[in-house]
Every structure is written in structure tokens, then in C-alpha cells.
Design an enzyme around this catalytic site. Structure first.
Site, PDB file in Angstrom:
ATOM      1  N   ASP A 109     -77.899 -45.716 -43.181  1.00  0.00           N
ATOM      2  CA  ASP A 109     -78.327 -46.285 -44.496  1.00  0.00           C
ATOM      3  C   ASP A 109     -79.310 -45.804 -45.349  1.00  0.00           C
ATOM      4  O   ASP A 109     -79.221 -45.335 -46.411  1.00  0.00           O
ATOM      5  CB  ASP A 109     -78.795 -47.729 -44.189  1.00  0.00           C
ATOM      6  CG  ASP A 109     -77.625 -48.533 -43.562  1.00  0.00           C
ATOM      7  OD1 ASP A 109     -76.336 -48.393 -44.064  1.00  0.00           O
ATOM      8  OD2 ASP A 109     -77.602 -49.331 -42.616  1.00  0.00           O
ATOM      9  N   ASP A 136     -88.713 -43.863 -53.266  1.00  0.00           N
ATOM     10  CA  ASP A 136     -89.383 -42.706 -52.265  1.00  0.00           C
ATOM     11  C   ASP A 136     -90.632 -42.460 -52.264  1.00  0.00           C
ATOM     12  O   ASP A 136     -91.140 -41.810 -51.414  1.00  0.00           O
ATOM     13  CB  ASP A 136     -88.753 -41.361 -53.074  1.00  0.00           C
ATOM     14  CG  ASP A 136     -89.084 -41.174 -54.488  1.00  0.00           C
ATOM     15  OD1 ASP A 136     -89.557 -42.362 -55.237  1.00  0.00           O
ATOM     16  OD2 ASP A 136     -89.207 -40.112 -54.889  1.00  0.00           O
ATOM     17  N   HIS A 200     -95.114 -41.950 -66.193  1.00  0.00           N
ATOM     18  CA  HIS A 200     -94.041 -41.895 -65.402  1.00  0.00           C
ATOM     19  C   HIS A 200     -92.740 -42.645 -65.661  1.00  0.00           C
ATOM     20  O   HIS A 200     -92.748 -43.134 -66.918  1.00  0.00           O
ATOM     21  CB  HIS A 200     -94.233 -42.166 -63.886  1.00  0.00           C
ATOM     22  CG  HIS A 200     -93.317 -41.726 -62.848  1.00  0.00           C
ATOM     23  ND1 HIS A 200     -92.562 -40.501 -63.040  1.00  0.00           N
ATOM     24  CD2 HIS A 200     -92.725 -42.150 -61.580  1.00  0.00           C
ATOM     25  CE1 HIS A 200     -91.604 -40.164 -62.022  1.00  0.00           C
ATOM     26  NE2 HIS A 200     -91.734 -41.439 -61.038  1.00  0.00           N
ATOM     27  N   ASP A 254     -97.060 -32.756 -58.594  1.00  0.00           N
ATOM     28  CA  ASP A 254     -95.720 -32.893 -58.446  1.00  0.00           C
ATOM     29  C   ASP A 254     -95.068 -31.672 -58.806  1.00  0.00           C
ATOM     30  O   ASP A 254     -94.995 -31.151 -59.867  1.00  0.00           O
ATOM     31  CB  ASP A 254     -95.263 -33.976 -59.466  1.00  0.00           C
ATOM     32  CG  ASP A 254     -93.765 -34.609 -59.625  1.00  0.00           C
ATOM     33  OD1 ASP A 254     -93.028 -33.852 -59.062  1.00  0.00           O
ATOM     34  OD2 ASP A 254     -93.569 -35.189 -60.580  1.00  0.00           O
ATOM     35  N   SER A 426     -86.325 -37.261 -68.238  1.00  0.00           N
ATOM     36  CA  SER A 426     -86.883 -37.365 -66.690  1.00  0.00           C
ATOM     37  C   SER A 426     -88.377 -37.748 -66.723  1.00  0.00           C
ATOM     38  O   SER A 426     -89.008 -37.892 -67.697  1.00  0.00           O
ATOM     39  CB  SER A 426     -87.010 -35.698 -66.315  1.00  0.00           C
ATOM     40  OG  SER A 426     -87.672 -35.712 -65.010  1.00  0.00           O
ATOM     41  N   HIS A 428     -90.611 -36.715 -64.719  1.00  0.00           N
ATOM     42  CA  HIS A 428     -91.406 -35.704 -64.273  1.00  0.00           C
ATOM     43  C   HIS A 428     -91.560 -34.615 -65.050  1.00  0.00           C
ATOM     44  O   HIS A 428     -90.973 -34.047 -66.021  1.00  0.00           O
ATOM     45  CB  HIS A 428     -90.729 -35.060 -62.947  1.00  0.00           C
ATOM     46  CG  HIS A 428     -90.301 -36.077 -61.748  1.00  0.00           C
ATOM     47  ND1 HIS A 428     -90.960 -36.472 -60.825  1.00  0.00           N
ATOM     48  CD2 HIS A 428     -89.101 -36.935 -61.723  1.00  0.00           C
ATOM     49  CE1 HIS A 428     -90.601 -37.258 -60.226  1.00  0.00           C
ATOM     50  NE2 HIS A 428     -89.532 -37.466 -60.641  1.00  0.00           N
ATOM     51  N   HIS A 450     -94.128 -32.771 -53.401  1.00  0.00           N
ATOM     52  CA  HIS A 450     -92.913 -33.358 -54.082  1.00  0.00           C
ATOM     53  C   HIS A 450     -91.822 -32.536 -54.393  1.00  0.00           C
ATOM     54  O   HIS A 450     -91.629 -32.269 -55.769  1.00  0.00           O
ATOM     55  CB  HIS A 450     -93.573 -34.323 -55.051  1.00  0.00           C
ATOM     56  CG  HIS A 450     -92.654 -35.541 -55.597  1.00  0.00           C
ATOM     57  ND1 HIS A 450     -91.411 -35.250 -56.172  1.00  0.00           N
ATOM     58  CD2 HIS A 450     -92.655 -36.932 -55.346  1.00  0.00           C
ATOM     59  CE1 HIS A 450     -90.530 -36.653 -56.276  1.00  0.00           C
ATOM     60  NE2 HIS A 450     -91.414 -37.415 -55.792  1.00  0.00           N
TER      61      HIS A 450
END
Length: 615
Positions: A109, A136, A200, A254, A426, A428, A450
Site C-alpha cells: 500500500d 511525502d 510551494h 530541494d 510545478s 519545485h 529531495h
């Protein structure tokens, strides 16, 4: 200056020395300055400068202990982000996320970090700080709290989403959740943590400036530089620059879009695309699939629906939960009467409806997948429906997304996805934004985080191009203990940092052997051989009975099955003649004999499961 002055270094020094030891008259206080007093001890003797220098050196030595950074997830992969910081016996955690399984993990899962090292040091950990509310970064928190409780610090929306997860897992009671605003600082043991606002794809995302006696480490979390964000809250670049001027020991940044040139587009671009597409869809129902956590995207969909005088319904458990929390906390502005329940859709004309759903990654159990394959209870596709997939497929999900798109097109829907229109941007930073972050923070050391290995490597190349020495850039792996001082950065050891699989209610009970068996069953099927034998004589009483699952259809392979029965009988006769009477030995012989025969006849290797029953 005369000779006396040269000896004392000051024309009045000798007189000051004499006055220093004269008892004050009539209660008048001594008028020596603090600087002068500091040169003498309580007995009036000059302090030994050499000794004082040694003491200062000792204090410096005390402050030169290294800070340790231990990534336990998020490096060489997308997801499962978690990092442990340690200084002088105190620890803190940054994020605690999960990742979704790929095709190599059948039946799993979710995937969570290995908490072994954390649990070994739980008495040292002062708290968990969280950058933002994506799965995440928060998805594994309930599994961590099952093992031990610790205070959690995050911004308001992030705490709201964590609270929702803990409520579902019945872990909310007794949890220690603390809301912290951007610009605020908190003290966790020997660490001071400052929350810094960033942009973000979810509101309330922050970076951290983590300060201890060893220096300041900046961890950006997920970020981009958006000059026109939906909520008008621009990333606090000024604070990053101020930290850079003061001196930053290390930057963890990131790396997700380190391969992409230029700048990431503003979220407002998607709003403009929605406006165009909603006009094109006049007279038809609109279904938009996006990430449930992309609250700015959801807000723009709702705003456009209101402008077009349409009602809005949401489908998918995670979408319903996020909309509920965001609306309650004021992050979603929804006029009264706009939202309707999925059960009420039949009461409205299709061209007056917008449905916001999960499933932008083509997940088999998602709402969009069920709609595409006519398995959704409330939504049946009407030819002309416009489906907008407002997301980019995560690497590995491309086939799943294509499958859903093809099925929607077969049923007469119009499908719009990222490559056709600007329906996704995005969250990012791309290359130029990453370079900007490096230039304003000016770190001595740099650790790309990341991202997959290629992302980390490309980010490291950007750092070299910005003038950071190669010896000051470290591409790490999960489990590396990174030790940083003002003199150097290095890997000193490795700690456990693997993956733990969650399957249903089981956590960690599925390992490599179980996964190997699942792959074997999926690829080649199983043959079950059952025999009944006399307990005393070890003679065959009945059988063998052959059962095939996922290998061949028995009724169409009677000749093969008959031959297989003979093979089993021959193996048992051979064992009897050679006095092999132990059940385990018999099973091994049956398994080997059947496997060799089937491979000879079919060039396939099903799993063989012998079953011996006694009478």
C-alpha cells in the site's frame, strides 16, 4: 613617551596600580573602569594572560563540536523524506514522509522510512518539525507516533492536515501538536529553529534555519520562487539573504527540478488556462483531476466555477478531507451554496456542474480511474464531458495515466492534460531559482536533497558553477551520518535507513522473501501437489492431486497433468526405495522433480507447493 611610560604602557598605569590597593576613604567607591578591573584578580594580582588565552581556547573548543545531519529518506528517491539532526547529544527530526509503491512492490500500500535508528535514540529527540503538508513529508507520522510520542511543530494548515491523519488512525488523543508561524523561532534542546515562508504547491510551506553552537544550517524544504502567488505571500528571500550575510554553515536544498532550465511558472498561469477551458466547455460537464493537497489549484477551480455559475462537488477521500480542513481553517474561500454532495449530482444539469477529483496519477483505486472504467457509483461519463488532468505524471506513473486517458477518450470524453495546455505548473524550483537560493544563502557547505540520484548530481553541478568548491559539496545517501564543522564536511558512518512496507494493517511484516514470492506467483503461477500417505508404512494412500493457479488451465492440459502425476509417483517410489521417509525430505524431492519436469516441458518455472497429509 618617556621610559616610565614605556614600561607601564600608559602614563597613568602606575598611579592606577597604586590607587587600586588603597582602601577607599569615607565610603567612596573605587573608580576603576571595568576594563581595568578585569586585568586583575581578587587578590589584586594581574591575570595571567597566557592562562586566560588557554581558557578562551577551551571555550572555542567547546563550541567546535560537529553538527551531524542524518538523512533517513528522500535521497536517491522521490518521497519518504525524513532527516535527523544531532548536536552535542540533542536531536531533532525534519519531516516524516511516505512514498507510494512502484510495480516492483506488488500488493504494497505505502512505503515508510525505517525508524530503527530513531527509536534507538528516542530519548535524545526533542521534537519533529515539518516543512509542509504533502504526503511525502507527513504521511509516515502516524506510524512514528505508534512507537513513541514526541512534540510536532508546523504551520497552521500543516498541523490541520496532520491532525486529520491522526484522527483517522485514532492517535489524536495525547498527541502534542504545536502551531508555529513563519518568522517565529522555537527552542528544541540545543537547537534554535526559525520558520521561513516559501512558495510551494500547498499553502503554509516553510524552510528552516536550524542554529546551534556549530553554526546555522538552512533546509529549504520544497520550494519555488513565485512572484505572483495565489495567496500573495511571496517567498521570504530577504530573510534568506540576511542569513547569508550573517554566515550559513550548510544548505540543504530541494533538487526535484534541478534538470529543468529557467524558472518555474507561476500558479496563476493555470488559472488563466482554466478560464479558457471552462469557456470551451460551455454546455458540458467539467471534471478536473488534481492533487488533493494543491489547495491553490482547487481555489482557482472553484473561483472559475463560481464565475460560470456552476456547482462544485469533490470526489475521493483525500480530496474531501483536504477541502474540509482547508475550508475550516480559512485557506479555501468558498461562497455559500456552491458546494454540493456527490449524491446530489443527479439534481443538476450536467452543464452546471464541476467535479474536482483525485486520480491525476491514474491510480487504479482512485475516483478518476473508477469514473473512466464505469465503476463510480455517482458519475457516468456523458459524451462531450471535459476532463482536465491538472498534474504531471510522477516518473513510473506514465502508463497508468495513459491508460485512463485512453479509456476516457473511448467513452466520448474530451481530455485535456499538461502537454496540451498549461493546466499544471510545478511546485519545485528550476535551475535559475536554485541558483538564486545558492547565491543569497551563500553556504560554506552544500548538500543537495529531495530527489533521485540524477537530480542530486545536477544540483551539485549547479553549486560548482556558483563557485562552491567540490570538496564543500556532498552528495549523500540515505543512512549517511554527515559530520560538519567549520573546517570540513564528511561522511563518518552509516546507520539503518531502509524501507518498511505497509500492507493492509501489517507494518513491516512483508519483506524481500514475501515480495519475491509475490513476483514469482505473478510471473509464473503456482502448482499445488497434494498426496495422502500412511503414517506408519509411508505408503501412498491417495493422490497425487494437482492444482494449477496462474500456470495452465487444467481442463485444457490434461495430458500434462497426467504426466505430472506420474512424475510425483516416481519420486515417491524412489524415496521409498532409498529409505527417504522424512516428510521435509519428501517435500523437497517432490518440489525438485516437479520443477525440473515442468521446465523441460514448458520452459516455465511456477512455484511448486507440495502438501503431504497423513492418515
Amino acid at each position: 613617551m618617556n621610559d616610565a611610560q614605556k614600561k607601564t604602557g600608559n602614563g597613568n598605569s602606575a598611579n592606577l596600580k597604586q590607587r587600586r590597593f588603597v582602601a577607599p576613604k569615607n565610603g567612596v567607591k573605587n573608580t576603576l573602569s571595568d576594563t581595568t578591573k578585569a586585568k586583575f584578580n581578587k587578590q589584586g594580582k594581574p591575570v595571567n594572560k597566557k592562562r586566560q588565552s588557554t581558557q578562551n581556547s577551551g571555550n572555542h573548543q567547546k563550541n567546535s563540536k560537529p553538527i551531524k545531519i542524518i538523512p533517513l529518506g528522500g535521497l536517491g528517491e522521490i518521497g519518504k523524506n525524513i532527516t535527523l539532526y544531532e548536536y552535542d547529544g540533542d536531536m531533532l527530526l525534519v519531516d516524516c514522509g511516505m512514498s507510494f509503491p512502484d510495480e516492483e512492490l506488488p500488493g504494497i500500500d505505502i512505503v515508510i522510512p525505517d525508524f530503527t535508528y530513531i527509536l534507538e535514540n528516542k530519548d535524545k529527540i526533542k521534537g519533529l518539525i515539518v516543512t509542509h503538508g504533502h504526503e511525502d513529508h507527513i504521511g509516515a507520522i502516524p506510524y512514528l507516533l505508534r512507537n513513541f510520542n514526541l512534540p510536532i511543530y508546523a504551520t497552521r494548515l500543516t498541523i490541520g492536515l496532520i491532525e486529520q491523519k491522526l484522527k483517522e488512525e485514532r492517535l489524536l488523543n495525547g498527541s502534542n501538536l504545536n502551531v508555529v508561524k513563519p518568522t517565529e523561532k522555537i527552542k528544541l534542546g540545543k537547537f534554535e529553529v526559525e520558520f521561513i515562508h516559501v512558495n510551494h504547491s500547498i499553502p503554509d510551506a516553510v524552510a528552516f534555519a536550524i542554529t546551534c553552537a556549530a553554526g546555522t544550517v538552512v533546509q529549504t524544504g520544497d520550494f519555488k520562487i513565485d512572484s505572483t502567488p495565489i495567496d500573495d505571500k511571496v517567498i521570504d528571500l530577504a530573510r534568506f539573504a540576511e542569513l547569508g550575510r550573517k554566515g550559513v554553515l550548510a544548505l540543504l536544498s530541494d533538487s526535484t527540478n534541478a534538470e529543468r532550465p529557467g524558472f518555474t511558472a507561476s500558479e496563476r498561469l493555470v488559472g488563466e488556462s482554466f478560464s479558457t477551458l471552462f469557456k470551451k466547455a460551455e454546455g458540458h460537464r467539467i471534471v478536473v483531476a488534481t492533487f488533493s493537497s494543491n489547495i491553490h489549484r482547487i481555489q482557482q477551480i472553484i473561483d472559475e466555477a463560481v464565475r460560470c455559475k456552476r456547482k462544485v462537488a469533490v470526489s475521493g477521500r483525500s480530496m474531501i478531507n483536504v477541502v474540509e480542513v482547508s475550508r475550516e481553517l480559512g485557506y479555501l474561500k468558498i461562497p455559500n451554496g456552491v458546494m454540493v454532495e456527490m449524491e446530489e449530482l443527479k439534481n443538476y444539469r450536467p452543464d452546471k456542474l464541476v467535479i474536482i477529483t483525485t486520480g491525476s496519477q491514474g491510480e487504479p483505486l482512485s475516483a478518476l480511474h473508477r469514473i473512466a472504467f464505469s465503476e463510480h457509483r455517482q458519475v457516468e461519463i456523458i459524451p462531450g464531458d471535459m476532463f482536465i488532468i491538472s498534474a504531471t505524471p510522477i516518473p513510473g506513473n506514465e502508463k497508468l495515466v495513459s491508460k485512463v486517458i485512453n479509456e476516457l477518450l473511448k467513452r466520448g470524453a474530451n481530455v485535456v492534460y499538461e502537454k496540451m495546455y498549461d493546466v499544471h505548473v510545478s511546485g519545485h524550483a528550476c535551475k535559475e531559482e536554485l541558483k538564486m537560493m545558492l547565491s543569497v544563502v551563500k553556504p560554506k557547505y552544500f548538500i543537495p536533497v529531495h530527489g533521485e540520484q540524477r537530480h542530486l548530481f545536477k544540483h551539485a553541478l549547479l553549486a560548482y558553477g556558483m563557485g562552491i568548491s567540490e570538496k564543500n559539496v556532498l552528495i549523500a545517501n540515505n543512512g549517511n551520518v554527515i559530520e560538519i564543522t567549520k573546517k570540513e564536511i564528511k561522511n563518518v558512518e552509516t546507520v539503518p535507513a531502509g524501507r518498511v512496507f505497509v500492507d493492509g494493517l501489517g507494518v513491516g511484516d512483508v519483506g524481500s522473501i514475501v515480495l519475491r514470492d509475490r513476483k514469482h506467483l505473478a510471473e509464473d503461477g503456482i502448482i499445488v501437489v497434494t498426496v495422502v500417505m500412511d503414517r506408519e508404512s509411508r505408503e501412498l494412500v491417495s493422490g497425487p492431486d494437482i492444482i494449477s493457479r496462474g500456470f495452465v488451465y487444467v481442463k485444457e492440459s490434461e495430458e500434462l497433468m497426467s504426466s505430472l502425476e506420474n512424475v510425483v509417483c516416481d519420486v515417491l517410489d524412489s524415496c521409498y526405495m532409498n529409505d527417504i521417509l522424512d516428510w521435509n525430505a519428501l517435500k523437497a524431492k517432490i518440489k525438485d522433480g516437479v520443477a525440473k519436469f515442468l521446465y523441460t516441458k514448458t520452459h516455465r518455472s511456477p512455484m511448486v507447493l507440495p502438501v503431504i497429509m497423513e492418515v
